[in-house]
Design a protein around this motif. Sequence first.
Motif, PDB file in Angstrom:
ATOM      1  N   ILE A   1      18.869 -27.879  41.654  1.00 42.04           N
ATOM      2  CA  ILE A   1      19.529 -28.977  41.160  1.00 42.04           C
ATOM      3  C   ILE A   1      20.396 -30.230  41.022  1.00 42.04           C
ATOM      4  O   ILE A   1      18.697 -31.330  41.053  1.00 42.04           O
TER       5      ILE A   1
ATOM      6  N   VAL B   1      26.943 -33.480  43.433  1.00 45.37           N
ATOM      7  CA  VAL B   1      26.687 -32.460  43.055  1.00 45.37           C
ATOM      8  C   VAL B   1      27.050 -31.463  42.236  1.00 45.37           C
ATOM      9  O   VAL B   1      28.529 -30.952  42.009  1.00 45.37           O
TER      10      VAL B   1
ATOM     11  N   TRP C   1      23.910 -25.934  49.901  1.00 52.33           N
ATOM     12  CA  TRP C   1      24.266 -27.013  48.235  1.00 52.33           C
ATOM     13  C   TRP C   1      25.536 -26.141  47.563  1.00 52.33           C
ATOM     14  O   TRP C   1      26.327 -27.387  46.929  1.00 52.33           O
TER      15      TRP C   1
ATOM     16  N   GLU D   1      20.720 -22.177  53.528  1.00 52.38           N
ATOM     17  CA  GLU D   1      20.038 -23.458  52.687  1.00 52.38           C
ATOM     18  C   GLU D   1      21.100 -23.157  51.314  1.00 52.38           C
ATOM     19  O   GLU D   1      21.950 -24.652  50.778  1.00 52.38           O
TER      20      GLU D   1
ATOM     21  N   LYS E   1      28.709 -27.394  49.112  1.00 48.30           N
ATOM     22  CA  LYS E   1      28.480 -29.293  48.568  1.00 48.30           C
ATOM     23  C   LYS E   1      29.353 -29.248  46.420  1.00 48.30           C
ATOM     24  O   LYS E   1      30.290 -29.770  46.243  1.00 48.30           O
ATOM     25  N   CYS E   2      28.732 -28.452  46.250  1.00 54.41           N
ATOM     26  CA  CYS E   2      28.491 -28.412  44.743  1.00 54.41           C
ATOM     27  C   CYS E   2      30.807 -27.870  44.521  1.00 54.41           C
ATOM     28  O   CYS E   2      31.711 -28.538  43.904  1.00 54.41           O
TER      29      CYS E   2
ATOM     30  N   VAL F   1      24.129 -26.080  40.404  1.00 53.98           N
ATOM     31  CA  VAL F   1      23.165 -25.673  41.842  1.00 53.98           C
ATOM     32  C   VAL F   1      22.401 -24.149  41.155  1.00 53.98           C
ATOM     33  O   VAL F   1      23.519 -23.442  40.193  1.00 53.98           O
TER      34      VAL F   1
ATOM     35  N   TYR G   1      20.230 -35.947  52.053  1.00 54.44           N
ATOM     36  CA  TYR G   1      21.342 -36.493  51.096  1.00 54.44           C
ATOM     37  C   TYR G   1      22.468 -35.535  52.140  1.00 54.44           C
ATOM     38  O   TYR G   1      22.807 -34.580  52.597  1.00 54.44           O
TER      39      TYR G   1
END
Length: 132
Positions: free
Chosen positions: A123, A100, A74, A70, A77-78, A103, A5
């Motif tokens: 996710i 997204v 995410w 990690e 990105k959200c 999360v 992704y």
Amino acid sequence: MIGFYGDIVFETSDKRILNFNNFKRNISSRWATHEVIGKKPASEFLGANLDTISFTIHLSGQYGIKPQEEMDRWLIKCRAGTVETLVIGNKALGMDKWKVLSVSQMWNTILNKGEVFSSDVDIELEEYVEVL
């Protein structure tokens, strides 16, 4: 490589394991219901709805992963509204890209100085269609 992704690569090797489980894709359609006097309502098909995908990623320091980093990828990105292509195997999923939606982080094991050693991240993605 299992897939990716954007810049997040899902893979399993002897040095690193970053994969997902409970992968679920929801596909639905949109309908309107029109009331008719003295009869049952009439249904009208409006078109396809946006697909959604959800999955869980288990992050563990023992598999060559830094869970906090990690999880932060995410989260960024959200919060940034990033849209990316989702590829599983060698096939892109959906008509275009994915955003997204949410999360959810579960911090399972925290080490002495607050370092996250093990976590799970749920996710939720939604299909992104740019052109009307």
